[in-house]
Scaffold this motif. Sequence first.
Motif, short mmCIF file in Angstrom:
data_model
loop_
_atom_site.label_atom_id
_atom_site.label_comp_id
_atom_site.label_asym_id
_atom_site.label_seq_id
_atom_site.Cartn_x
_atom_site.Cartn_y
_atom_site.Cartn_z
N ARG A 196 4.31 2.99 -2.47
CA ARG A 196 3.39 2.16 -3.25
C ARG A 196 2.09 1.91 -2.46
O ARG A 196 0.99 1.96 -3.03
CB ARG A 196 4.04 0.83 -3.60
N GLU A 197 2.22 1.64 -1.17
CA GLU A 197 1.03 1.43 -0.35
C GLU A 197 0.17 2.69 -0.29
O GLU A 197 -1.06 2.61 -0.33
CB GLU A 197 1.45 1.00 1.06
N LEU A 198 0.82 3.83 -0.23
CA LEU A 198 0.08 5.10 -0.21
C LEU A 198 -0.66 5.30 -1.52
O LEU A 198 -1.81 5.75 -1.55
CB LEU A 198 1.04 6.26 0.05
N GLU A 199 0.00 4.94 -2.62
CA GLU A 199 -0.63 5.07 -3.94
C GLU A 199 -1.86 4.17 -4.04
O GLU A 199 -2.91 4.58 -4.53
CB GLU A 199 0.39 4.70 -5.02
N ILE A 200 -1.75 2.93 -3.54
CA ILE A 200 -2.88 2.01 -3.58
C ILE A 200 -3.99 2.47 -2.64
O ILE A 200 -5.18 2.39 -2.96
CB ILE A 200 -2.40 0.58 -3.23
N PHE A 201 -3.63 2.98 -1.46
CA PHE A 201 -4.61 3.52 -0.52
C PHE A 201 -5.41 4.63 -1.19
O PHE A 201 -6.64 4.71 -1.04
CB PHE A 201 -3.89 4.02 0.73
N LYS A 202 -4.72 5.48 -1.93
CA LYS A 202 -5.39 6.57 -2.64
C LYS A 202 -6.33 6.04 -3.71
O LYS A 202 -7.45 6.53 -3.87
CB LYS A 202 -4.34 7.49 -3.26
N ARG A 228 -3.02 -4.49 0.29
CA ARG A 228 -4.18 -4.08 1.08
C ARG A 228 -4.06 -4.59 2.52
O ARG A 228 -4.38 -3.86 3.47
CB ARG A 228 -5.46 -4.61 0.44
N GLU A 229 -3.60 -5.82 2.68
CA GLU A 229 -3.44 -6.38 4.02
C GLU A 229 -2.37 -5.63 4.81
O GLU A 229 -2.52 -5.36 6.00
CB GLU A 229 -3.09 -7.87 3.94
N ARG A 230 -1.28 -5.27 4.15
CA ARG A 230 -0.22 -4.51 4.81
C ARG A 230 -0.73 -3.14 5.25
O ARG A 230 -0.39 -2.66 6.34
CB ARG A 230 0.97 -4.33 3.87
#
Length: 223
Positions: free
Chosen positions: A160-166, A192-194
């Motif tokens: 999920r973090e990778l998806e948001i980063f993208k 975003r903070e993570r």
Amino acid sequence: MKTKASGKILIVEDHPIFRMGLKDMIDSEPDLSVCAEAEDVDTAIGFVISCCPDLAIVDLSLKNSSGFDLVCQIHQNYNFCRTLVLSMHEEALYAERCLLAGAQGYLMKQEASESVVTAIRNILNGQIHVSSRIMSRLLNVFTRQSEPEQASPLAAISDRELEIFKMIGCGLTSKEIAVRLNLSIKTVGTYRERIKEKLNLKNASELIRHAVIWVETGVFKGS
């Protein structure tokens, strides 16, 4: 002699020219045919249900949606359809995630013109298709051997973090990401903070800059 597998192929790709090239290549094979084309997850799922393809070729970057989500949905609900993932991003980062999500193959877009038919046949014959480099990594994992090369820093973040980063790298705001993923803006802010913490990025500007560079080049070099 081993016979070649035949099958119906669904192409899920949001770039018309690239999609057309794939279709022409596949349709030129006497035992393969493209049964449908889609550029987003919802349309693709509709074709999976109506056409019952033997294999879906899925680009991870789709129009207003995520190819990774599509791979998960097909694996969970339509196991008659195998999936081959295409991506321009780091193979070492995405291939293992996609295989764990249920894909049967992973191919870099740069290699698609030379390898896509071979990949399709391998998967239709019940094999997993990845590069020799990724296969070596997977074997190291299964045999618990140490990995000689340094993993990408992005390997530390969740799917999920990778998806948001993208999405950040594609220029989406926190509000737009929240709407796209059906999350609250506060939850997106937490992600975003993570991401900043895991990637050792000091502030929002660094996060955006590195995300944009990664989206454009497929490479994350760290701060």
